[in-house]
Design a protein around this motif. Structure first.
Motif, PDB file in Angstrom:
ATOM      1  N   LEU A   1       0.896  -1.154   0.000  1.00 21.00           N
ATOM      2  CA  LEU A   1       0.000   0.000   0.000  1.00 21.00           C
ATOM      3  C   LEU A   1       0.934   1.203   0.000  1.00 21.00           C
ATOM      4  CD1 LEU A   1      -2.864   1.222   0.278  1.00 21.00           C
ATOM      5  CD2 LEU A   1      -2.565   1.074   2.750  1.00 21.00           C
ATOM      6  N   TYR A   2       1.064   1.879  -1.141  1.00 25.50           N
ATOM      7  CA  TYR A   2       2.190   2.778  -1.389  1.00 25.50           C
ATOM      8  C   TYR A   2       2.365   3.835  -0.312  1.00 25.50           C
ATOM      9  CZ  TYR A   2       1.944   0.777  -6.105  1.00 25.50           C
ATOM     10  OH  TYR A   2       1.917  -0.074  -7.162  1.00 25.50           O
ATOM     11  N   ASN A   3       1.273   4.358   0.200  1.00 25.86           N
ATOM     12  CA  ASN A   3       1.403   5.466   1.147  1.00 25.86           C
ATOM     13  C   ASN A   3       1.437   5.002   2.596  1.00 25.86           C
ATOM     14  OD1 ASN A   3      -1.213   4.669   1.495  1.00 25.86           O
ATOM     15  ND2 ASN A   3      -2.106   6.714   1.400  1.00 25.86           N
ATOM     16  N   CYS A   4       1.518   3.679   2.820  1.00 23.39           N
ATOM     17  CA  CYS A   4       1.396   3.232   4.208  1.00 23.39           C
ATOM     18  C   CYS A   4       2.097   1.900   4.453  1.00 23.39           C
ATOM     19  CB  CYS A   4      -0.088   3.143   4.586  1.00 23.39           C
ATOM     20  SG  CYS A   4      -0.392   2.671   6.297  1.00 23.39           S
ATOM     21  N   ASN A   5       1.504   0.804   4.015  1.00 21.47           N
ATOM     22  CA  ASN A   5       1.958  -0.542   4.380  1.00 21.47           C
ATOM     23  C   ASN A   5       2.860  -1.104   3.282  1.00 21.47           C
ATOM     24  OD1 ASN A   5       0.170  -0.230   6.534  1.00 21.47           O
ATOM     25  ND2 ASN A   5      -1.470  -1.290   5.466  1.00 21.47           N
ATOM     26  N   ILE A   6       4.125  -1.299   3.587  1.00 25.27           N
ATOM     27  CA  ILE A   6       5.098  -1.745   2.600  1.00 25.27           C
ATOM     28  C   ILE A   6       5.345  -3.241   2.756  1.00 25.27           C
ATOM     29  CG2 ILE A   6       7.424  -1.330   1.694  1.00 25.27           C
ATOM     30  CD1 ILE A   6       5.363   1.060   1.530  1.00 25.27           C
ATOM     31  N   ASP A   7       5.419  -3.930   1.597  1.00 28.34           N
ATOM     32  CA  ASP A   7       5.629  -5.385   1.596  1.00 28.34           C
ATOM     33  C   ASP A   7       4.606  -6.038   2.517  1.00 28.34           C
ATOM     34  OD1 ASP A   7       6.783  -7.782   0.932  1.00 28.34           O
ATOM     35  OD2 ASP A   7       8.805  -7.228   1.526  1.00 28.34           O
ATOM     36  N   SER A   8       3.326  -5.842   2.190  1.00 33.71           N
ATOM     37  CA  SER A   8       2.227  -6.008   3.146  1.00 33.71           C
ATOM     38  C   SER A   8       1.379  -7.248   2.873  1.00 33.71           C
ATOM     39  CB  SER A   8       1.333  -4.762   3.084  1.00 33.71           C
ATOM     40  OG  SER A   8       0.111  -4.978   3.742  1.00 33.71           O
ATOM     41  N   PRO A   9       1.429  -8.262   3.731  1.00 33.57           N
ATOM     42  CA  PRO A   9       0.514  -9.396   3.577  1.00 33.57           C
ATOM     43  C   PRO A   9      -0.968  -9.008   3.621  1.00 33.57           C
ATOM     44  CG  PRO A   9       2.309  -9.977   5.048  1.00 33.57           C
ATOM     45  CD  PRO A   9       2.415  -8.492   4.815  1.00 33.57           C
ATOM     46  N   PRO A  10      -1.409  -8.094   4.521  1.00 37.30           N
ATOM     47  CA  PRO A  10      -2.837  -7.754   4.502  1.00 37.30           C
ATOM     48  C   PRO A  10      -3.278  -7.106   3.193  1.00 37.30           C
ATOM     49  CG  PRO A  10      -1.832  -7.075   6.566  1.00 37.30           C
ATOM     50  CD  PRO A  10      -0.717  -7.475   5.662  1.00 37.30           C
ATOM     51  N   ASP A  11      -2.461  -6.213   2.643  1.00 31.81           N
ATOM     52  CA  ASP A  11      -2.851  -5.588   1.377  1.00 31.81           C
ATOM     53  C   ASP A  11      -2.758  -6.576   0.228  1.00 31.81           C
ATOM     54  OD1 ASP A  11      -3.380  -2.617   1.994  1.00 31.81           O
ATOM     55  OD2 ASP A  11      -1.565  -3.082   3.110  1.00 31.81           O
ATOM     56  N   THR A  12      -1.871  -7.548   0.353  1.00 31.98           N
ATOM     57  CA  THR A  12      -1.843  -8.646  -0.612  1.00 31.98           C
ATOM     58  C   THR A  12      -3.129  -9.451  -0.524  1.00 31.98           C
ATOM     59  OG1 THR A  12       0.558  -8.721  -0.370  1.00 31.98           O
ATOM     60  CG2 THR A  12      -0.504 -10.622  -1.399  1.00 31.98           C
ATOM     61  N   ALA A  13      -3.655  -9.613   0.688  1.00 34.22           N
ATOM     62  CA  ALA A  13      -4.911 -10.350   0.862  1.00 34.22           C
ATOM     63  C   ALA A  13      -6.076  -9.609   0.197  1.00 34.22           C
ATOM     64  CB  ALA A  13      -5.185 -10.563   2.347  1.00 34.22           C
ATOM     65  N   PHE A  14      -6.166  -8.289   0.401  1.00 38.97           N
ATOM     66  CA  PHE A  14      -7.200  -7.516  -0.295  1.00 38.97           C
ATOM     67  C   PHE A  14      -7.089  -7.745  -1.804  1.00 38.97           C
ATOM     68  CE2 PHE A  14      -7.199  -4.735   3.557  1.00 38.97           C
ATOM     69  CZ  PHE A  14      -8.571  -4.663   3.780  1.00 38.97           C
ATOM     70  N   THR A  15      -5.863  -7.647  -2.328  1.00 38.51           N
ATOM     71  CA  THR A  15      -5.638  -7.780  -3.764  1.00 38.51           C
ATOM     72  C   THR A  15      -5.945  -9.189  -4.243  1.00 38.51           C
ATOM     73  OG1 THR A  15      -3.897  -6.103  -3.595  1.00 38.51           O
ATOM     74  CG2 THR A  15      -3.925  -7.444  -5.589  1.00 38.51           C
ATOM     75  N   ALA A  16      -5.494 -10.191  -3.485  1.00 43.17           N
ATOM     76  CA  ALA A  16      -5.686 -11.583  -3.880  1.00 43.17           C
ATOM     77  C   ALA A  16      -7.166 -11.953  -3.907  1.00 43.17           C
ATOM     78  CB  ALA A  16      -4.923 -12.505  -2.936  1.00 43.17           C
TER      79      ALA A  16
ATOM     80  N   SER B   1       0.767 -16.866  -2.496  1.00 41.29           N
ATOM     81  CA  SER B   1       0.355 -17.883  -1.518  1.00 41.29           C
ATOM     82  C   SER B   1       1.314 -18.015  -0.344  1.00 41.29           C
ATOM     83  CB  SER B   1       0.173 -19.234  -2.217  1.00 41.29           C
ATOM     84  OG  SER B   1      -0.959 -19.201  -3.059  1.00 41.29           O
ATOM     85  N   PRO B   2       2.635 -18.134  -0.552  1.00 37.64           N
ATOM     86  CA  PRO B   2       3.517 -18.251   0.619  1.00 37.64           C
ATOM     87  C   PRO B   2       3.425 -17.045   1.554  1.00 37.64           C
ATOM     88  CG  PRO B   2       4.676 -18.882  -1.382  1.00 37.64           C
ATOM     89  CD  PRO B   2       3.381 -18.264  -1.822  1.00 37.64           C
ATOM     90  N   ALA B   3       3.282 -15.842   0.964  1.00 38.18           N
ATOM     91  CA  ALA B   3       3.174 -14.642   1.804  1.00 38.18           C
ATOM     92  C   ALA B   3       1.915 -14.687   2.662  1.00 38.18           C
ATOM     93  CB  ALA B   3       3.177 -13.398   0.922  1.00 38.18           C
ATOM     94  N   LEU B   4       0.820 -15.194   2.105  1.00 37.26           N
ATOM     95  CA  LEU B   4      -0.430 -15.259   2.857  1.00 37.26           C
ATOM     96  C   LEU B   4      -0.436 -16.430   3.837  1.00 37.26           C
ATOM     97  CD1 LEU B   4      -2.920 -14.383  -0.009  1.00 37.26           C
ATOM     98  CD2 LEU B   4      -2.190 -12.919   1.877  1.00 37.26           C
ATOM     99  N   LEU B   5       0.305 -17.483   3.526  1.00 37.53           N
ATOM    100  CA  LEU B   5       0.383 -18.627   4.429  1.00 37.53           C
ATOM    101  C   LEU B   5       1.306 -18.372   5.612  1.00 37.53           C
ATOM    102  CD1 LEU B   5       0.517 -21.492   1.803  1.00 37.53           C
ATOM    103  CD2 LEU B   5      -1.253 -21.212   3.555  1.00 37.53           C
TER     104      LEU B   5
ATOM    105  N   ARG C   1      -4.295 -22.346   7.811  1.00 36.67           N
ATOM    106  CA  ARG C   1      -3.760 -21.030   8.171  1.00 36.67           C
ATOM    107  C   ARG C   1      -4.898 -20.073   8.533  1.00 36.67           C
ATOM    108  NH1 ARG C   1       0.605 -18.403  10.252  1.00 36.67           N
ATOM    109  NH2 ARG C   1       0.752 -16.279   9.453  1.00 36.67           N
ATOM    110  N   ALA C   2      -5.976 -20.092   7.777  1.00 35.10           N
ATOM    111  CA  ALA C   2      -7.105 -19.199   8.057  1.00 35.10           C
ATOM    112  C   ALA C   2      -7.659 -19.452   9.457  1.00 35.10           C
ATOM    113  CB  ALA C   2      -8.198 -19.383   7.011  1.00 35.10           C
ATOM    114  N   PHE C   3      -7.741 -20.711   9.844  1.00 35.86           N
ATOM    115  CA  PHE C   3      -8.346 -21.018  11.142  1.00 35.86           C
ATOM    116  C   PHE C   3      -7.421 -20.705  12.311  1.00 35.86           C
ATOM    117  CE2 PHE C   3     -11.798 -22.852   8.844  1.00 35.86           C
ATOM    118  CZ  PHE C   3     -12.861 -22.758   9.728  1.00 35.86           C
ATOM    119  N   LEU C   4      -6.143 -20.498  12.047  1.00 33.51           N
ATOM    120  CA  LEU C   4      -5.291 -19.994  13.126  1.00 33.51           C
ATOM    121  C   LEU C   4      -5.761 -18.602  13.557  1.00 33.51           C
ATOM    122  CD1 LEU C   4      -1.714 -21.071  11.993  1.00 33.51           C
ATOM    123  CD2 LEU C   4      -3.150 -22.101  13.766  1.00 33.51           C
ATOM    124  N   PHE C   5      -6.248 -17.798  12.601  1.00 30.21           N
ATOM    125  CA  PHE C   5      -6.825 -16.498  12.947  1.00 30.21           C
ATOM    126  C   PHE C   5      -8.262 -16.643  13.438  1.00 30.21           C
ATOM    127  CE2 PHE C   5      -3.557 -14.911   9.850  1.00 30.21           C
ATOM    128  CZ  PHE C   5      -2.865 -14.129  10.742  1.00 30.21           C
TER     129      PHE C   5
END
Length: 563
Positions: free
Chosen positions: A91-106, A139-143, A175-179
């Motif tokens: 997220l250019y103005n905030c979260n860099i190399d970001s798994p959560p923003d990757t999740a939104f995108t994915a 996938s590895p980033a989200l896992l 992985r999802a159920f860990l959260f």
């Protein structure tokens, strides 16, 4: 009847997206020719969604267009180009190399893949393969990746659910159920930790719907439904959302439902056959931006978006106390360093609606009251107190006295501090701030109480300010009106400083368009412009009323429309 209405609505969505594409096409051509290019957050993904729905829907004028298919494949490669070696995006103005923003995108990329696989035809195979490559790399980033706000857990879980649908690996679910197994941070009435009615409620409800459907996780669906049903109590006149107690960036903003609300309300209303959710889906359809996400769901899964019940009219006449019985952690003793938790989760919220009148009373924060009548808005009322630098009072709870009467009360403690033993101060060498001042003994502890009692009416409310302390404590009602709209006037309004006026007696009016809020009950029992540590609001019009304890005074606020 539903089918005819739905078809017309979907056609309207298609025409809107075609208009968006006409504007976007020139920008895309200019970028290809190297004439201009800016880094815009989410540009590639938003374009992909726009191109995919127009290419896939049979009623689109651009249905199965080869030119559109080529643009789509080119844009998918641009999305792949912004992916980092880790598999994440930023997220250019905030979260860099970001798994959560990757999740939104994915999540969105997976929806587009499913849409093109189902309705895109043979001309989109290149786009599908490129997006599948993006998702495999992600996938590895989200896992393995983490989160840093509460809602990110449900976004990541939802992205993992979509990846399981596409690739079938059980590791995504694990992985999802860990959260998910941490427990859903939602109250029994539908509020989330972030208390964000215009942004993060929609995010939680929308993404947990996916989690619930894909994983068969009923608690996710139940939580999403609770949040969506809560929204019937949180609409101001004009169908704007109550943001006055948000814990996120939408605090105090004029906001309406967004595309995620649109999709979530339609999906949940159809699933649950809920007339109130159907009515809220109708409000979203009328007021939300209706971007590509809405048409994407209509094109991919129309059977899940189709209304299954008649919408029930939503009441604009209610009084409801959310979080009744809860108590928020508020500062009650010196030093007063601000709230322990800003806008604390579960702090009671009182909502009172009578058509054009909308009132919100809030525990757990200094801005404890919001009043709107039509277009005229009192953004906040605070009760300032001259008590050891406390600033404005935060009330821990809201107590119901009767159907139309409620009480907010706080006890504040102050004191002075004794000397420290020499062995505790020697290392500081006389520097006060280097001393362990938290170890000083408390001397001369004093307490005071202050309360506001609200009596609700069809056209406004009475605010009884009560403080029986006989020591002459300064109190101040601070009324904040919008600085960029309307007009504040009154014969006994005295200018006290830039943007600050005092109502010494009588009444004042705030007028916006034809709508008026009248405040009656001015007083001038001391001359302080502001209570210490109650910071002025630079972008608001401030009106104050000053009392000295013992106090038993009433402010009356009434709304009316000028014919």
């Amino acid at each position: 009847m539903h089918s005819m209405r739905t078809t017309e609505h979907v056609r309207e969505l298609i025409r809107l997206q075609e208009s968006r594409f006409a504007e976007e096409r020139d920008v895309m051509r200019a970028e290809r020719e190297g004439k201009r290019r800016r880094r815009v957050q989410g540009r590639e993904l938003n374009r992909l969604a726009l191109l995919a729905v127009l290419h896939s829907h049979p009623e689109s004028r651009l249905h199965r267009s080869p030119e559109l298919a080529a643009d789509m494949e080119r844009t998918a490669k641009e999305l792949l180009g912004i992916q980092l070696p880790s598999g994440n995006v930023s997220l250019y103005n905030c979260n860099i190399d970001s798994p959560p923003d990757t999740a939104f995108t994915a999540h969105m990329a997976a929806l587009i893949v499913q849409l093109l696989q189902k309705r895109g035809g043979t001309g989109t195979s290149g786009t599908v393969e490129t997006l599948l490559l993006f998702l495999r790399r992600a996938s590895p980033a989200l896992l393995e990746g983490g989160i840093h706000t509460p809602n990110h857990r449900w976004v990541v879980a939802s992205a993992l659910a979509k990846l399981e649908e596409l690739f079938g690996d059980e590791g995504y679910r694990e992985r999802a159920f860990l959260f998910l197994n941490e427990g859903l941070d939602v109250t029994d009435y539908g509020e989330w930790t972030e208390r964000s009615n215009s942004i993060y409620n929609a995010i939680c409800a929308y993404y947990l719907h996916t989690v619930g459907v894909v994983f068969g996780h009923e608690p996710s669906l139940e939580a999403a439904g609770r949040t969506l049903r809560m929204m019937r109590w949180l609409l101001h006149p004009g169908d704007t959302l109550a943001t006055e107690y948000s814990g996120r960036q939408d605090l105090g903003q004029i906001a309406r439902m967004d595309d995620r609300y649109y999709a979530a309300f339609h999906l949940m209303a159809a699933r649950d056959r809920d007339p109130e959710l159907a009515a809220l889906a109708g409000i979203a359809a009328r007021t939300a931006p209706r971007g590509s996400l809405a048409l994407l769901h209509w094109t991919l899964e129309p059977e899940r978006m189709e209304p299954t019940v008649e919408a029930a009219p939503l009441s604009e006449r209610y009084t409801v106390l959310l979080g009744e019985g809860n108590s928020a952690p508020v500062p009650d003793r010196v030093p007063y360093a601000g709230p322990v938790v800003k806008h604390p989760h579960g702090a009671p919220v009182l909502r009172h609606r009578r058509g054009p009148l909308s009132v919100t009373a809030m525990a757990g924060q200094p801005e404890c009251l919001y009043v709107q009548y039509g277009e005229a808005r009192l953004l906040a009322l605070k009760l300032g107190i001259g008590w050891f630098g406390a600033g404005a009072v935060s009330f821990p709870t809201i107590e119901r006295l009767a159907d139309d009467r409620f009480r907010l009360e706080a006890e504040l403690e102050g004191c002075y501090f004794g000397p420290l033993p020499e062995e505790r101060t020697r290392a500081a060498r006389g520097s006060y701030v280097a001393m362990p001042n938290h170890l000083r003994s408390r001397i001369g502890v004093v307490r005071t109480r202050a309360a506001m009692e609200l009596t609700l009416h069809d056209d406004g409310l009475d605010i009884r300010v009560a403080a029986g302390d006989g020591r002459g404590i300064y109190l101040q009602a601070v009324c904040l009106f919008p600085g960029d709209e309307g007009e504040l006037r009154g014969d006994r309004l005295e200018t006290m400083g830039p943007g600050i006026r005092r109502l010494s007696e009588g009444t004042a009016e705030f007028r916006s368009g034809r709508d008026i809020l009248v405040v009656e009950g001015g007083a001038c029992e001391h001359d302080e412009v502001a209570m210490r540590n109650d910071s002025p609001a630079p972008h608001a019009r401030t009106m104050t009323v000053n009392w000295t304890t013992p106090t038993d005074a009433v402010l009356r606020i009434r709304g009316r429309r000028e014919e």
